[in-house]
Design a protein around this motif. Sequence first.
Motif, mmCIF file in Angstrom:
data_model
loop_
_atom_site.group_PDB
_atom_site.id
_atom_site.type_symbol
_atom_site.label_atom_id
_atom_site.label_comp_id
_atom_site.label_asym_id
_atom_site.label_seq_id
_atom_site.Cartn_x
_atom_site.Cartn_y
_atom_site.Cartn_z
ATOM 1 N N ALA A 244 -8.173 18.389 47.492
ATOM 2 C CA ALA A 244 -9.595 18.698 47.615
ATOM 3 C C ALA A 244 -10.407 17.498 48.079
ATOM 4 C CB ALA A 244 -10.140 19.193 46.276
ATOM 5 N N GLY A 245 -9.749 16.339 48.227
ATOM 6 C CA GLY A 245 -10.436 15.141 48.695
ATOM 7 C C GLY A 245 -11.369 14.526 47.674
ATOM 8 N N GLY A 246 -11.085 14.745 46.365
ATOM 9 C CA GLY A 246 -12.002 14.247 45.336
ATOM 10 C C GLY A 246 -11.408 13.231 44.394
ATOM 11 N N SER A 247 -10.353 12.544 44.809
ATOM 12 C CA SER A 247 -9.655 11.620 43.907
ATOM 13 C C SER A 247 -10.564 10.520 43.376
ATOM 14 C CB SER A 247 -8.451 10.993 44.619
ATOM 15 O OG SER A 247 -7.499 11.965 44.931
ATOM 16 N N ASP A 248 -11.293 9.870 44.254
ATOM 17 C CA ASP A 248 -12.107 8.723 43.844
ATOM 18 C C ASP A 248 -13.158 9.113 42.817
ATOM 19 O OD1 ASP A 248 -10.644 7.127 45.525
ATOM 20 O OD2 ASP A 248 -12.113 7.159 47.157
ATOM 21 N N SER A 249 -13.893 10.165 43.120
ATOM 22 C CA SER A 249 -14.966 10.570 42.197
ATOM 23 C C SER A 249 -14.398 11.135 40.899
ATOM 24 C CB SER A 249 -15.882 11.591 42.859
ATOM 25 O OG SER A 249 -15.157 12.720 43.311
ATOM 26 N N TYR A 250 -13.249 11.802 40.964
ATOM 27 C CA TYR A 250 -12.663 12.364 39.749
ATOM 28 C C TYR A 250 -12.181 11.253 38.819
ATOM 29 C CZ TYR A 250 -9.651 14.951 36.578
ATOM 30 O OH TYR A 250 -9.064 15.471 35.433
ATOM 31 N N PHE B 132 -17.015 23.810 38.769
ATOM 32 C CA PHE B 132 -18.357 23.896 38.203
ATOM 33 C C PHE B 132 -19.109 22.571 38.086
ATOM 34 C CE2 PHE B 132 -15.704 27.266 36.289
ATOM 35 C CZ PHE B 132 -16.376 28.373 36.774
ATOM 36 N N ASP B 133 -18.500 21.458 38.421
ATOM 37 C CA ASP B 133 -19.125 20.157 38.204
ATOM 38 C C ASP B 133 -20.298 19.946 39.162
ATOM 39 O OD1 ASP B 133 -19.792 17.488 37.798
ATOM 40 O OD2 ASP B 133 -17.718 16.890 37.458
ATOM 41 N N ALA B 134 -21.496 19.779 38.582
ATOM 42 C CA ALA B 134 -22.692 19.592 39.410
ATOM 43 C C ALA B 134 -22.698 18.241 40.103
ATOM 44 C CB ALA B 134 -23.938 19.732 38.546
ATOM 45 N N ASP B 135 -21.908 17.283 39.611
ATOM 46 C CA ASP B 135 -21.864 15.952 40.216
ATOM 47 C C ASP B 135 -20.794 15.825 41.296
ATOM 48 O OD1 ASP B 135 -23.913 14.965 38.577
ATOM 49 O OD2 ASP B 135 -22.503 14.567 36.947
ATOM 50 N N ASN B 136 -20.008 16.871 41.485
ATOM 51 C CA ASN B 136 -19.007 16.883 42.547
ATOM 52 C C ASN B 136 -19.559 17.684 43.721
ATOM 53 O OD1 ASN B 136 -16.783 17.087 44.232
ATOM 54 N ND2 ASN B 136 -15.735 18.594 42.946
ATOM 55 N N PRO B 137 -19.906 17.034 44.822
ATOM 56 C CA PRO B 137 -20.543 17.749 45.941
ATOM 57 C C PRO B 137 -19.662 18.826 46.556
ATOM 58 C CG PRO B 137 -19.940 15.511 46.584
ATOM 59 C CD PRO B 137 -19.758 15.596 45.102
ATOM 60 N N SER B 138 -18.340 18.760 46.299
ATOM 61 C CA SER B 138 -17.441 19.759 46.871
ATOM 62 C C SER B 138 -16.947 20.774 45.849
ATOM 63 C CB SER B 138 -16.229 19.063 47.521
ATOM 64 O OG SER B 138 -16.627 18.320 48.659
ATOM 65 N N SER B 139 -17.566 20.819 44.658
ATOM 66 C CA SER B 139 -17.217 21.873 43.702
ATOM 67 C C SER B 139 -17.687 23.215 44.256
ATOM 68 C CB SER B 139 -17.852 21.608 42.342
ATOM 69 O OG SER B 139 -19.266 21.768 42.399
ATOM 70 N N ILE B 140 -17.079 24.279 43.790
ATOM 71 C CA ILE B 140 -17.447 25.608 44.275
ATOM 72 C C ILE B 140 -18.929 25.879 44.040
ATOM 73 C CG2 ILE B 140 -17.120 28.084 43.908
ATOM 74 C CD1 ILE B 140 -14.172 27.476 43.291
ATOM 75 N N VAL B 141 -19.405 25.538 42.847
ATOM 76 C CA VAL B 141 -20.813 25.769 42.522
ATOM 77 C C VAL B 141 -21.722 25.017 43.489
ATOM 78 C CG1 VAL B 141 -22.592 25.203 40.819
ATOM 79 C CG2 VAL B 141 -20.491 26.343 40.094
ATOM 80 N N ASN B 142 -21.418 23.748 43.741
ATOM 81 C CA ASN B 142 -22.261 22.973 44.644
ATOM 82 C C ASN B 142 -22.161 23.463 46.082
ATOM 83 O OD1 ASN B 142 -23.828 21.218 43.194
ATOM 84 N ND2 ASN B 142 -22.331 19.575 43.164
#
Length: 313
Positions: A52-58, A76-86
């Motif tokens: 998902a390309g989110g290793s650094d932020s995770y 659902f994470d609002a701080d992850n710009p690539s979460s489904i919700v965002n």
Amino acid sequence: MLARTAENLFWLSRYMERADYVARLLQVTGQMNAVRVDSDRNSEWESAIVAAGGSDSYYARHTEADEPSVIQFLAFDADNPSSIVNCIEIARRNARAVRTALTADMWEAVNTTWQELSTYRNTPMTEDLLSEFLEWVKSRVGLFHGVCSNAMLRRDGFHFVRVGQYLERADNTARLLDVKYHVRLPSVSDVGGVIDYYQWLAILRVVGARRAYRVMFKGPVEPAHVAELLIMRGEFPRSLAFCYNQITQHLDLIEDQDPQRAAEAKRQAHAIYTNLRYGQIDDVINNGLHEYLTDLIVRTEALGSQISEGHLF
């Protein structure tokens, strides 16, 4: 078309496509985790974060990739710009900004998705509800692309929507295949075994290619055939070759206000597509599939930047 309108349409489509990809990734990761028989049960969730390309932020906030944390982060994470919700939130903001450039059905597809999202965000997430949510995301994204295809005028707005969709899809497919083939490559003892087989089968499930693989390649799932299907077989609509065929076609159809600025994006897109169309999978594997995919990911990112420079700003 105004550059601001084109930009919103481009990113609306990209974020809807990204939401679909993350939903598919979470579905298959859960299935793969369920069939693992070794002690490293978190490895599938680790690979999902990488794909998902989110290793650094995770990993800036978590020490390990366990199932509840990864699902929360990717869905659902609002701080992850690539979460489904965002992705759905951002897509809706882009759609609202260009409401008059959309058909009524397109706006309704995006806005209703955003409205229904609160039902899942405010409800405790059980295993059954998570499965329902991921299927809902896939169906809503499919509806959006369907109404776009069936009702939107074949003018610049439509072409920017399609360029965004297929650029995002190409990037996702390349990252998914690279994660399996390099980042999460099984140990030597696993290669050709049950775990290896199910991991390749999982990739086909993520992109909805199980039937396509059976039609085009007879026999068991083989890595080289999976790579060929997802990279160079233009018949399959999630392959890199198909995506870049669509990108080049739609870029060529856009009426350029400044042809000289737009020419570089077209040149880059056609160069990548030519390589995909006339390349041989044996040569790619012999020269290094990881290196090939890494280069393609970099070039896809560069193409996105060039499209922005030539058309959107």
